[in-house]
Write a protein that holds these residues in place. Structure first.
Motif, PDB file in Angstrom:
ATOM      1  N   ASN A   1      64.541  70.597 -21.432  1.00 44.37           N
ATOM      2  CA  ASN A   1      64.220  70.666 -20.005  1.00 44.37           C
ATOM      3  C   ASN A   1      64.959  69.563 -19.242  1.00 44.37           C
ATOM      4  N   ARG A   2      64.867  69.617 -17.932  1.00 46.38           N
ATOM      5  CA  ARG A   2      65.706  68.732 -17.113  1.00 46.38           C
ATOM      6  C   ARG A   2      65.265  67.272 -17.123  1.00 46.38           C
ATOM      7  N   HIS A   3      64.098  66.969 -17.674  1.00 50.47           N
ATOM      8  CA  HIS A   3      63.653  65.580 -17.772  1.00 50.47           C
ATOM      9  C   HIS A   3      64.077  64.923 -19.086  1.00 50.47           C
ATOM     10  N   MET A   4      64.644  65.709 -20.005  1.00 51.08           N
ATOM     11  CA  MET A   4      64.995  65.190 -21.320  1.00 51.08           C
ATOM     12  C   MET A   4      66.487  64.900 -21.395  1.00 51.08           C
ATOM     13  N   ALA A   5      66.861  64.001 -22.311  1.00 51.31           N
ATOM     14  CA  ALA A   5      68.280  63.767 -22.570  1.00 51.31           C
ATOM     15  C   ALA A   5      68.855  64.968 -23.304  1.00 51.31           C
ATOM     16  N   GLU A   6      70.161  65.040 -23.384  1.00 49.58           N
ATOM     17  CA  GLU A   6      70.829  66.164 -24.036  1.00 49.58           C
ATOM     18  C   GLU A   6      70.290  66.383 -25.454  1.00 49.58           C
ATOM     19  N   GLY A   7      69.857  67.624 -25.718  1.00 54.02           N
ATOM     20  CA  GLY A   7      69.399  67.976 -27.053  1.00 54.02           C
ATOM     21  C   GLY A   7      68.063  67.381 -27.447  1.00 54.02           C
ATOM     22  N   GLY A   8      67.379  66.720 -26.516  1.00 51.52           N
ATOM     23  CA  GLY A   8      66.112  66.095 -26.850  1.00 51.52           C
ATOM     24  C   GLY A   8      66.254  64.736 -27.507  1.00 51.52           C
ATOM     25  N   TRP A   9      67.514  64.269 -27.663  1.00 55.51           N
ATOM     26  CA  TRP A   9      67.725  62.976 -28.307  1.00 55.51           C
ATOM     27  C   TRP A   9      67.280  61.837 -27.399  1.00 55.51           C
ATOM     28  N   ILE A  10      66.911  60.716 -28.015  1.00 55.18           N
ATOM     29  CA  ILE A  10      66.649  59.495 -27.247  1.00 55.18           C
ATOM     30  C   ILE A  10      67.953  58.746 -27.015  1.00 55.18           C
ATOM     31  N   SER A  11      68.749  58.616 -28.088  1.00 58.77           N
ATOM     32  CA  SER A  11      70.012  57.887 -27.960  1.00 58.77           C
ATOM     33  C   SER A  11      70.879  58.144 -29.185  1.00 58.77           C
ATOM     34  N   LYS A  12      72.186  58.056 -28.996  1.00 58.18           N
ATOM     35  CA  LYS A  12      73.138  58.044 -30.104  1.00 58.18           C
ATOM     36  C   LYS A  12      73.553  56.615 -30.460  1.00 58.18           C
ATOM     37  N   ASP A  13      73.140  55.667 -29.643  1.00 66.50           N
ATOM     38  CA  ASP A  13      73.538  54.268 -29.834  1.00 66.50           C
ATOM     39  C   ASP A  13      72.426  53.535 -30.591  1.00 66.50           C
ATOM     40  N   LEU A  14      72.481  53.563 -31.907  1.00 66.45           N
ATOM     41  CA  LEU A  14      71.425  52.959 -32.712  1.00 66.45           C
ATOM     42  C   LEU A  14      71.382  51.434 -32.578  1.00 66.45           C
ATOM     43  N   PRO A  15      72.521  50.734 -32.561  1.00 66.64           N
ATOM     44  CA  PRO A  15      72.448  49.278 -32.355  1.00 66.64           C
ATOM     45  C   PRO A  15      71.783  48.900 -31.028  1.00 66.64           C
ATOM     46  N   ASP A  16      72.093  49.649 -29.975  1.00 67.93           N
ATOM     47  CA  ASP A  16      71.506  49.362 -28.669  1.00 67.93           C
ATOM     48  C   ASP A  16      69.997  49.562 -28.692  1.00 67.93           C
ATOM     49  N   MET A  17      69.529  50.606 -29.374  1.00 68.65           N
ATOM     50  CA  MET A  17      68.087  50.850 -29.439  1.00 68.65           C
ATOM     51  C   MET A  17      67.366  49.705 -30.136  1.00 68.65           C
ATOM     52  N   ALA A  18      67.931  49.229 -31.248  1.00 76.04           N
ATOM     53  CA  ALA A  18      67.301  48.125 -31.970  1.00 76.04           C
ATOM     54  C   ALA A  18      67.235  46.868 -31.112  1.00 76.04           C
ATOM     55  N   GLU A  19      68.300  46.613 -30.341  1.00 76.36           N
ATOM     56  CA  GLU A  19      68.316  45.458 -29.455  1.00 76.36           C
ATOM     57  C   GLU A  19      67.322  45.641 -28.301  1.00 76.36           C
TER      58      GLU A  19
ATOM     59  N   GLN B   1      54.963  63.502 -20.245  1.00 73.00           N
ATOM     60  CA  GLN B   1      53.912  64.398 -19.783  1.00 73.00           C
ATOM     61  C   GLN B   1      53.473  64.053 -18.367  1.00 73.00           C
ATOM     62  N   ALA B   2      53.420  62.762 -18.054  1.00 71.15           N
ATOM     63  CA  ALA B   2      53.019  62.338 -16.717  1.00 71.15           C
ATOM     64  C   ALA B   2      54.035  62.769 -15.660  1.00 71.15           C
ATOM     65  N   ALA B   3      55.306  62.868 -16.065  1.00 69.83           N
ATOM     66  CA  ALA B   3      56.368  63.214 -15.117  1.00 69.83           C
ATOM     67  C   ALA B   3      56.688  64.704 -15.100  1.00 69.83           C
ATOM     68  N   SER B   4      55.963  65.505 -15.874  1.00 67.58           N
ATOM     69  CA  SER B   4      56.356  66.906 -16.055  1.00 67.58           C
ATOM     70  C   SER B   4      55.571  67.878 -15.189  1.00 67.58           C
ATOM     71  N   GLY B   5      54.891  67.361 -14.171  1.00 69.09           N
ATOM     72  CA  GLY B   5      54.097  68.238 -13.320  1.00 69.09           C
ATOM     73  C   GLY B   5      54.904  69.280 -12.576  1.00 69.09           C
ATOM     74  N   ASP B   6      56.192  69.026 -12.379  1.00 66.46           N
ATOM     75  CA  ASP B   6      57.045  69.978 -11.666  1.00 66.46           C
ATOM     76  C   ASP B   6      57.656  71.020 -12.589  1.00 66.46           C
ATOM     77  N   LEU B   7      57.317  70.967 -13.877  1.00 69.61           N
ATOM     78  CA  LEU B   7      57.894  71.898 -14.846  1.00 69.61           C
ATOM     79  C   LEU B   7      56.949  73.062 -15.119  1.00 69.61           C
ATOM     80  N   SER B   8      57.533  74.197 -15.412  1.00 69.12           N
ATOM     81  CA  SER B   8      56.728  75.343 -15.823  1.00 69.12           C
ATOM     82  C   SER B   8      56.183  75.085 -17.223  1.00 69.12           C
TER      83      SER B   8
END
Length: 307
Positions: A223-241, A207-214
Motif C-alpha cells: 500500500n502507499r504508506h509502505m516502502a517498496e515491497g514492504g521492506w523496512i530498509s536495504k541498508d543494514l549498517p544504517d539500521m543498526a546505527e 495502523q494509526a496512519a492507515s485510516g485513509d486506506l481501504s
C-alpha cells in the motif's frame, strides 16, 4: 567443536558480512544464542518472548535434512544450477550460466510436491509446534523455499513478517529451516537484536496512519504508506546505527530450526561461500488452528504473488 555444544560465541564472524553492496561493521554484528530443546517448553517460550526468536539446535534429524537437500538439488540440477558431477548434498554451484526461468518453474513444482510437504510436516517439527502453540498447530499452505548462489548480490532486505500476513491473527510463528549447513559466510538469516518490540511499534504506527486506506489496502504490504515491497530498509549498517543495536548472525547446521516472532526484524546477507555452495532454506508459518487465518496464504507460493 560443534556449535551445538556451544552456548555463546565470542568476537565477530571471520568473514565480513555484506548485503546490498554494504559491509556490516564488526561492532554492529553479534551472535544468536543457541537453544537446546531439552531445556523444556516453558523455558523455550520465555526465550522466544524475551528475545523475539529461539534458535533450536538439532530439532530435526540431520540425515533427513541432508537427504532432502540432495533431493531438491537433484531436481534443480537439470537447469544447470549445480556443478556437473559434484556431490548433490554439497550443492556446489555451477561456474557456467544456468536457466533461471526453468529453475524458477522447477522450484514452483517442488513446493507443491508431496516430498516437500512431508519435509515441512515431519513429526519432530509438527509435534513440537503443537506443544509450543499449546493447541493444534496450523501450517500455512503458502510455504517458501529459496536457493541463493555464491558471489551474487542476492540478499533479503530488512522486514518483519506480519507486514505480509495482516489478514489474519498476529499470533504467528515463522520457522526458518536451513536445508544443509549454512555458516555465516553463506549468508543465512540475521536478526536485528531486540527488534521484536521495534516491530510492534512500527506496526502500531502504520495502523494509526492507515485510516485513509481501504480494508484491502490496509492488509497489503504494497500500500502507499509502505516502502517498496514492504521492506523496512536495504541498508543494514544504517539500521543498526539508527537503532543502536546489532545484527545477530549464526553458523547454522542441518537439523536446526529458528522460530521468530512476526514482529522480529530480520534480513539475509550475501552468499560469499569460498567452496561455492548453494544456500538452500525454507521458511514456513504456523499458528493455532483456532485463530483467524489470512486467506491469502491458503494457496501455494508462486513467484510474483505479491506476498
Amino acid at each position: 567443536m560443534s556449535i551445538a555444544a556451544e552456548t555463546t560465541r565470542a568476537g565477530t564472524p571471520e568473514f565480513p558480512l555484506t548485503a546490498h553492496g554494504k559491509t556490516l561493521p564488526a561492532e554492529r554484528v553479534g551472535w544468536l544464542t543457541p537453544t537446546d530443546s531439552a531445556i523444556g517448553l516453558d523455558a523455550i517460550r520465555r526465550r522466544y518472548l524475551d528475545d523475539g526468536y529461539v534458535w533450536l539446535k538439532g530439532l530435526l534429524p540431520r540425515a533427513n535434512v541432508i537427504d532432502f537437500r540432495r533431493w531438491v538439488l537433484e531436481h534443480l540440477a537439470m537447469t544447470g544450477l549445480v556443478e556437473p558431477g559434484s556431490d548433490l548434498s554439497l550443492g556446489i554451484a555451477s561456474t557456467t550460466a544456468f536457466d533461471r526461468s526453468l529453475a524458477d518453474r522447477r522450484l514452483m513444482s517442488l513446493v507443491r510436491s508431496a516430498a516437500y510437504e512431508g519435509f515441512c510436516a515431519q513429526p519432530s517439527l509438527t509435534c513440537f509446534m503443537d506443544d509450543f502453540l499449546q493447541g493444534i498447530s496450523y501450517l500455512h499452505k503458502r510455504k517458501i523455499m529459496r536457493f541463493v548462489q555464491p558471489d551474487t548480490p542476492t540478499a533479503t532486505p530488512a522486514h518483519y513478517d506480519l507486514v505480509y500476513l495482516r489478514g489474519g491473527t498476529s499470533r504467528l510463528v515463522t520457522a526458518w529451516i536451513p536445508i544443509g549447513d549454512i555458516p555465516t559466510e553463506m549468508g543465512g538469516l540475521v536478526y536485528l537484536e531486540g527488534s521484536h518490540t521495534l516491530g510492534i511499534r512500527m506496526e502500531a504506527e502504520f495502523q494509526a496512519a492507515s485510516g485513509d486506506l481501504s480494508p484491502q489496502e490496509r492488509i497489503s504490504a504494497y500500500n502507499r504508506h509502505m516502502a517498496e515491497g514492504g521492506w523496512i530498509s536495504k541498508d543494514l549498517p544504517d539500521m543498526a546505527e539508527r537503532f543502536d543495536t546489532r545484527w545477530l548472525a549464526a553458523d547454522y547446521e542441518a537439523g536446526d530450526v529458528v522460530l521468530h516472532s512476526p514482529y522480529m526484524i530480520h534480513a539475509s546477507t550475501a552468499n560469499q561461500d569460498r567452496s561455492r555452495r548453494l544456500r538452500l532454506s525454507t521458511d514456513i508459518r504456523y499458528q493455532n488452528v483456532d485463530d483467524e487465518i489470512d486467506i491469502r496464504w491458503s494457496n501455494h507460493w508462486s513467484l510474483g504473488d505479491m506476498l
